[in-house]
Design a protein around this motif. Structure first.
Motif, PDB file in Angstrom:
ATOM      1  N   GLU A  41      46.249  74.118  -3.806  1.00  0.00           N
ATOM      2  CA  GLU A  41      45.992  75.492  -3.386  1.00  0.00           C
ATOM      3  C   GLU A  41      45.259  75.498  -2.048  1.00  0.00           C
ATOM      4  O   GLU A  41      44.463  74.618  -1.767  1.00  0.00           O
ATOM      5  CB  GLU A  41      45.129  76.224  -4.431  1.00  0.00           C
ATOM      6  CG  GLU A  41      45.717  76.241  -5.822  1.00  0.00           C
ATOM      7  CD  GLU A  41      44.743  76.809  -6.842  1.00  0.00           C
ATOM      8  OE1 GLU A  41      43.696  77.356  -6.417  1.00  0.00           O
ATOM      9  OE2 GLU A  41      45.015  76.692  -8.048  1.00  0.00           O
ATOM     10  N   GLU A  42      45.513  76.524  -1.249  1.00  0.00           N
ATOM     11  CA  GLU A  42      44.818  76.635   0.031  1.00  0.00           C
ATOM     12  C   GLU A  42      43.579  77.519  -0.073  1.00  0.00           C
ATOM     13  O   GLU A  42      42.562  77.258   0.564  1.00  0.00           O
ATOM     14  CB  GLU A  42      45.778  77.208   1.084  1.00  0.00           C
ATOM     15  CG  GLU A  42      46.947  76.291   1.414  1.00  0.00           C
ATOM     16  CD  GLU A  42      47.817  76.867   2.509  1.00  0.00           C
ATOM     17  OE1 GLU A  42      47.471  77.960   3.024  1.00  0.00           O
ATOM     18  OE2 GLU A  42      48.838  76.246   2.846  1.00  0.00           O
ATOM     19  N   ASP A  43      43.673  78.561  -0.887  1.00  0.00           N
ATOM     20  CA  ASP A  43      42.585  79.539  -0.977  1.00  0.00           C
ATOM     21  C   ASP A  43      41.638  79.184  -2.119  1.00  0.00           C
ATOM     22  O   ASP A  43      41.664  79.787  -3.187  1.00  0.00           O
ATOM     23  CB  ASP A  43      43.169  80.933  -1.185  1.00  0.00           C
ATOM     24  CG  ASP A  43      42.104  82.014  -1.104  1.00  0.00           C
ATOM     25  OD1 ASP A  43      41.029  81.726  -0.546  1.00  0.00           O
ATOM     26  OD2 ASP A  43      42.347  83.135  -1.613  1.00  0.00           O
ATOM     27  N   VAL A  44      40.796  78.194  -1.916  1.00  0.00           N
ATOM     28  CA  VAL A  44      39.828  77.793  -2.934  1.00  0.00           C
ATOM     29  C   VAL A  44      38.479  77.575  -2.254  1.00  0.00           C
ATOM     30  O   VAL A  44      38.392  76.985  -1.178  1.00  0.00           O
ATOM     31  CB  VAL A  44      40.281  76.509  -3.669  1.00  0.00           C
ATOM     32  CG1 VAL A  44      40.514  75.379  -2.690  1.00  0.00           C
ATOM     33  CG2 VAL A  44      39.273  76.100  -4.716  1.00  0.00           C
ATOM     34  N   LEU A  57      39.320  69.451  -2.072  1.00  0.00           N
ATOM     35  CA  LEU A  57      39.525  70.124  -3.351  1.00  0.00           C
ATOM     36  C   LEU A  57      40.832  70.909  -3.362  1.00  0.00           C
ATOM     37  O   LEU A  57      41.584  70.872  -4.344  1.00  0.00           O
ATOM     38  CB  LEU A  57      38.350  71.063  -3.638  1.00  0.00           C
ATOM     39  CG  LEU A  57      38.457  71.946  -4.883  1.00  0.00           C
ATOM     40  CD1 LEU A  57      38.620  71.097  -6.141  1.00  0.00           C
ATOM     41  CD2 LEU A  57      37.227  72.855  -5.002  1.00  0.00           C
ATOM     42  N   GLY A  58      41.106  71.622  -2.270  1.00  0.00           N
ATOM     43  CA  GLY A  58      42.338  72.401  -2.210  1.00  0.00           C
ATOM     44  C   GLY A  58      43.575  71.531  -2.355  1.00  0.00           C
ATOM     45  O   GLY A  58      44.550  71.918  -3.014  1.00  0.00           O
ATOM     46  N   HIS A  59      43.540  70.360  -1.744  1.00  0.00           N
ATOM     47  CA  HIS A  59      44.674  69.442  -1.846  1.00  0.00           C
ATOM     48  C   HIS A  59      44.851  68.959  -3.282  1.00  0.00           C
ATOM     49  O   HIS A  59      45.967  68.867  -3.800  1.00  0.00           O
ATOM     50  CB  HIS A  59      44.465  68.248  -0.912  1.00  0.00           C
ATOM     51  CG  HIS A  59      45.612  67.311  -0.882  1.00  0.00           C
ATOM     52  ND1 HIS A  59      45.461  65.949  -0.825  1.00  0.00           N
ATOM     53  CD2 HIS A  59      46.956  67.532  -0.917  1.00  0.00           C
ATOM     54  CE1 HIS A  59      46.648  65.370  -0.814  1.00  0.00           C
ATOM     55  NE2 HIS A  59      47.563  66.315  -0.870  1.00  0.00           N
ATOM     56  N   ALA A  62      49.959  67.477 -11.136  1.00  0.00           N
ATOM     57  CA  ALA A  62      49.611  68.119  -9.881  1.00  0.00           C
ATOM     58  C   ALA A  62      50.158  67.353  -8.699  1.00  0.00           C
ATOM     59  O   ALA A  62      50.587  66.235  -8.834  1.00  0.00           O
ATOM     60  CB  ALA A  62      48.115  68.212  -9.787  1.00  0.00           C
ATOM     61  N   PRO A  63      50.151  67.967  -7.499  1.00  0.00           N
ATOM     62  CA  PRO A  63      50.696  67.336  -6.313  1.00  0.00           C
ATOM     63  C   PRO A  63      50.166  65.948  -6.065  1.00  0.00           C
ATOM     64  O   PRO A  63      49.021  65.675  -6.357  1.00  0.00           O
ATOM     65  CB  PRO A  63      50.268  68.278  -5.188  1.00  0.00           C
ATOM     66  CG  PRO A  63      49.294  69.206  -5.781  1.00  0.00           C
ATOM     67  CD  PRO A  63      49.404  69.133  -7.264  1.00  0.00           C
ATOM     68  N   GLY A  64      51.006  65.099  -5.573  1.00  0.00           N
ATOM     69  CA  GLY A  64      50.626  63.711  -5.345  1.00  0.00           C
ATOM     70  C   GLY A  64      49.527  63.554  -4.337  1.00  0.00           C
ATOM     71  O   GLY A  64      49.367  64.370  -3.454  1.00  0.00           O
ATOM     72  N   PRO A  65      48.717  62.512  -4.499  1.00  0.00           N
ATOM     73  CA  PRO A  65      47.596  62.264  -3.613  1.00  0.00           C
ATOM     74  C   PRO A  65      48.017  61.693  -2.286  1.00  0.00           C
ATOM     75  O   PRO A  65      49.142  61.289  -2.118  1.00  0.00           O
ATOM     76  CB  PRO A  65      46.769  61.267  -4.405  1.00  0.00           C
ATOM     77  CG  PRO A  65      47.748  60.610  -5.280  1.00  0.00           C
ATOM     78  CD  PRO A  65      48.841  61.596  -5.548  1.00  0.00           C
ATOM     79  N   THR A  66      47.090  61.648  -1.385  1.00  0.00           N
ATOM     80  CA  THR A  66      47.362  61.035  -0.100  1.00  0.00           C
ATOM     81  C   THR A  66      46.938  59.586  -0.160  1.00  0.00           C
ATOM     82  O   THR A  66      46.461  59.114  -1.167  1.00  0.00           O
ATOM     83  CB  THR A  66      46.545  61.738   0.989  1.00  0.00           C
ATOM     84  OG1 THR A  66      45.179  61.627   0.663  1.00  0.00           O
ATOM     85  CG2 THR A  66      46.926  63.167   1.122  1.00  0.00           C
TER      86      THR A  66
END
Length: 226
Positions: free
Chosen positions: A72-75, A66-68, A215-219
């Motif tokens: 966000e890191e703090d979720v 979820l964070g990725h 949002a940031p690209g997926p892996t």
């Protein structure tokens, strides 16, 4: 080619930007969109992004967690729930093992945006979704889509209708759901009135960057998702 709106990219005869209203919410909304859903003329995710300040859209096929997906890191994933159609669930929101969860304690909801087959692809490619709380939606009426976009089962409604119901369940103002569905009905009616054949129900390719960055690209294999 029909003239298109610069904001939503829909043909101007099907654009609903004139009906958009901003609805502040306490809960966040994360929309996981399959890449092949980006150009759907009848897609409802755009309406949610334009209407809900706390809604985010990420496009792809897989994310580590979820964070990725949020960037966000703090979720805390324990405060989130993924929308999950289950007409036999005992509670509106449950843990993975079926224990009831108070929907008013949730900080965010996650919805998968795509056709049923694409949604299944995203679900299986992201095993972390299966570990989250589940919001078990049980729609009482057919989708606003009607015959324009058939689904295999009655409880499979549009992304917008799912989110609208989920927000109400979490304690958000009922008028938010009413307003969102009103705009969606307008979209469906305008598409129906324009009589677009199925092969033309895709948006033109974007010729400039979107107004709101994705949002940031997926892996994984270069950017997948349903």
């Amino acid at each position: 080619m029909l003239p298109a709106c610069d904001t939503c990219r829909r043909p101007t005869v099907a654009c609903v930007c004139d009906r958009i209203v901003s609805y502040p919410t306490d809960r966040r909304v994360l929309i996981l969109q399959h890449p092949q859903e980006q150009d759907a003329l009848l897609g409802s995710a755009q309406i949610l992004i334009a209407s809900l300040p706390k809604a985010e859209l990420v496009v792809g096929l897989s994310w580590r967690n979820l964070g990725h997906a949020l960037g966000e890191e703090d979720v805390d994933p324990r405060k989130w729930a993924v929308l999950f159609p289950d007409s036999e669930a005992q509670s509106d929101v449950t843990t993975r093992r079926g224990a009831p969860v108070d929907p008013k304690e949730l900080e965010g909801i996650i919805v998968i945006d795509g056709t049923w087959s694409k949604a299944k692809t995203l679900w299986w490619r992201n095993p972390w979704l299966n570990k989250l709380n589940r919001m078990n939606l049980r729609p009482t009426k057919p989708s606003i889509y009607g015959r324009l976009r058939a689904e295999p089962r009655r409880e499979y409604v549009s992304t917008l209708e799912s989110v609208a119901a989920a927000l109400t369940l979490c304690g958000e103002k009922p008028e938010i759901a009413v307003g969102l569905e009103r705009v969606f009905r307008t979209l469906v009616q305008r598409v129906r009135d324009a009589n677009f054949p199925p092969e033309e129900r895709k948006l033109p390719r974007r010729t400039r960057p979107p107004r709101r960055p994705e949002a940031p690209g997926p892996t994984g294999p270069k950017a997948p998702k349903e």
